[in-house]
Structures are given as C-alpha cells and as structure tokens.
Design a protein around this motif. Structure first.
Motif, short mmCIF file in Angstrom:
data_model
loop_
_atom_site.label_atom_id
_atom_site.label_comp_id
_atom_site.label_asym_id
_atom_site.label_seq_id
_atom_site.Cartn_x
_atom_site.Cartn_y
_atom_site.Cartn_z
N VAL A 21 73.06 68.25 49.74
CA VAL A 21 71.88 67.99 48.92
C VAL A 21 71.99 66.60 48.28
O VAL A 21 71.03 65.83 48.26
CB VAL A 21 71.70 69.08 47.84
CG1 VAL A 21 70.62 68.70 46.85
CG2 VAL A 21 71.39 70.42 48.50
N ILE A 22 73.18 66.27 47.78
CA ILE A 22 73.40 64.96 47.16
C ILE A 22 73.22 63.85 48.18
O ILE A 22 72.55 62.85 47.93
CB ILE A 22 74.80 64.89 46.50
CG1 ILE A 22 74.87 65.85 45.32
CG2 ILE A 22 75.11 63.47 46.04
CD1 ILE A 22 76.26 66.06 44.76
N SER A 23 73.79 64.04 49.37
CA SER A 23 73.68 63.04 50.43
C SER A 23 72.22 62.83 50.84
O SER A 23 71.77 61.70 50.98
CB SER A 23 74.50 63.49 51.64
OG SER A 23 74.38 62.57 52.69
N ASP A 24 71.49 63.94 51.01
CA ASP A 24 70.07 63.83 51.37
C ASP A 24 69.28 63.13 50.27
O ASP A 24 68.39 62.32 50.55
CB ASP A 24 69.47 65.22 51.64
CG ASP A 24 70.01 65.86 52.90
OD1 ASP A 24 70.64 65.13 53.72
OD2 ASP A 24 69.82 67.08 53.08
N SER A 25 69.61 63.44 49.04
CA SER A 25 68.93 62.82 47.90
C SER A 25 69.18 61.32 47.86
O SER A 25 68.26 60.53 47.63
CB SER A 25 69.41 63.48 46.61
OG SER A 25 68.82 62.88 45.51
N ILE A 26 70.42 60.90 48.10
CA ILE A 26 70.77 59.48 48.13
C ILE A 26 70.02 58.79 49.26
O ILE A 26 69.47 57.70 49.09
CB ILE A 26 72.29 59.28 48.28
CG1 ILE A 26 73.02 59.70 47.02
CG2 ILE A 26 72.63 57.82 48.62
CD1 ILE A 26 74.53 59.75 47.16
N ARG A 48 67.17 59.69 50.70
CA ARG A 48 65.74 59.60 50.39
C ARG A 48 65.47 58.60 49.26
O ARG A 48 64.56 57.78 49.35
CB ARG A 48 65.19 60.96 49.98
CG ARG A 48 64.82 61.85 51.12
CD ARG A 48 64.03 63.07 50.65
NE ARG A 48 64.56 63.71 49.45
CZ ARG A 48 65.52 64.63 49.43
NH1 ARG A 48 66.08 65.01 50.55
NH2 ARG A 48 65.92 65.16 48.29
N GLY A 49 66.26 58.67 48.21
CA GLY A 49 65.99 57.86 47.02
C GLY A 49 66.42 56.41 47.12
O GLY A 49 65.74 55.52 46.60
N LEU A 50 67.56 56.17 47.77
CA LEU A 50 68.10 54.80 47.82
C LEU A 50 68.08 54.20 49.21
O LEU A 50 68.34 53.01 49.38
CB LEU A 50 69.54 54.78 47.29
CG LEU A 50 69.74 55.20 45.84
CD1 LEU A 50 71.22 55.20 45.49
CD2 LEU A 50 68.97 54.29 44.91
N GLY A 51 67.83 55.03 50.20
CA GLY A 51 67.83 54.51 51.57
C GLY A 51 69.23 54.23 52.10
O GLY A 51 69.40 53.50 53.05
#
Length: 138
Positions: free
Chosen positions: A92-97, A99-102
């Motif tokens: 979840v953290i990896s996916d969030s990074i 999506r959010g930071l590219g």
C-alpha cells in the motif's frame, strides 16, 4: 542590389560558415576539457574516500538518492501513515508513493528502513506493515 554586392554574398556565407565551424571546434575543446577536469576531481574524491573504505562515485550518487528520500519521500510517507487509521502494508505504501510522487522503488523494505532511520516516529509492526507514533505514549 549591385553586381558587386551579389558576388560578395557567397564569400560572406563562406566566411560565416568558417566562423561557425571555428566556434564549434572551440566549444568542443572546452567541453572536453571540462569533462577531463570533472573526471579528475571525481577520481581525486574517489581516491580520498577509498582511503576511508568508501567508493567515491557511489557515495555521490547515494547522497543524491537519500537527499530526495529525506526531503520528498519521508514527508509523503509520514503524511500517508498519519492519514491511515491502521498500519499500512509495504504494498500500500509503495503504491501510494508511486501514485503520489511518481517514484517506483524495487525494494520498498530497504527504503522504509532508511525512512525509519530519518524519523523515529515511523516503525514496523508485524510482518511488513508500518505505522506512526501519534503521541509520546505510543
């Protein structure tokens, strides 16, 4: 336009082309010299760092990576963990990074270990889940 001026046009074009070529050659030489100077400085730095057991070029690249990690990824992960009510998995953290930071990391666990070093409020719970201390009593 007079015939004399018409005859001078090709000569002027040739002169301009020669000047252009001379300037290009000068630029290439200056560029090569700057590259040589850069490599010499990197080699000197590498030699002095190797005396301390570290490799120079790798240290320079690692510092750039961790500077970005500390200034961009850490605040983003911290914000993401604070917004979550439960611990988050590395997926979840990896996916969030991403999506959010590219940014996409091959080994998010290594990144999270580094982030935990930077900010003691972030810690691992269970197997590959992370959360953040919300107060001093947690």
């Amino acid at each position: 336009m007079t015939a004399k001026k018409r005859n001078e046009i090709p000569k002027n074009i040739v002169k301009l082309q020669l000047k252009k070529q001379i300037l290009k050659d000068k630029f290439r030489e200056q560029d090569k010299e700057l590259e040589r100077q850069l490599h010499n400085e990197l080699d000197k730095l590498s030699a002095s760092l190797s005396r301390t057991g570290e490799t120079g070029r790798n240290i320079i690249m690692e510092e750039k990576k961790y500077k970005s990690l500390k200034e961009e990824v850490l605040p983003f992960v911290l914000q993401t963990l604070l917004a979550a009510s439960d611990p988050l998995s590395v997926k979840v953290i990896s996916d969030s990074i991403q999506r959010g930071l590219g940014a996409q990391y091959q080994n998010i666990t290594v990144i999270m270990k580094q982030i935990m070093k930077y900010d003691g409020r972030i810690y691992k719970v269970g197997r590959s889940s992370y959360t953040v201390r919300r107060s001093e009593n947690d």
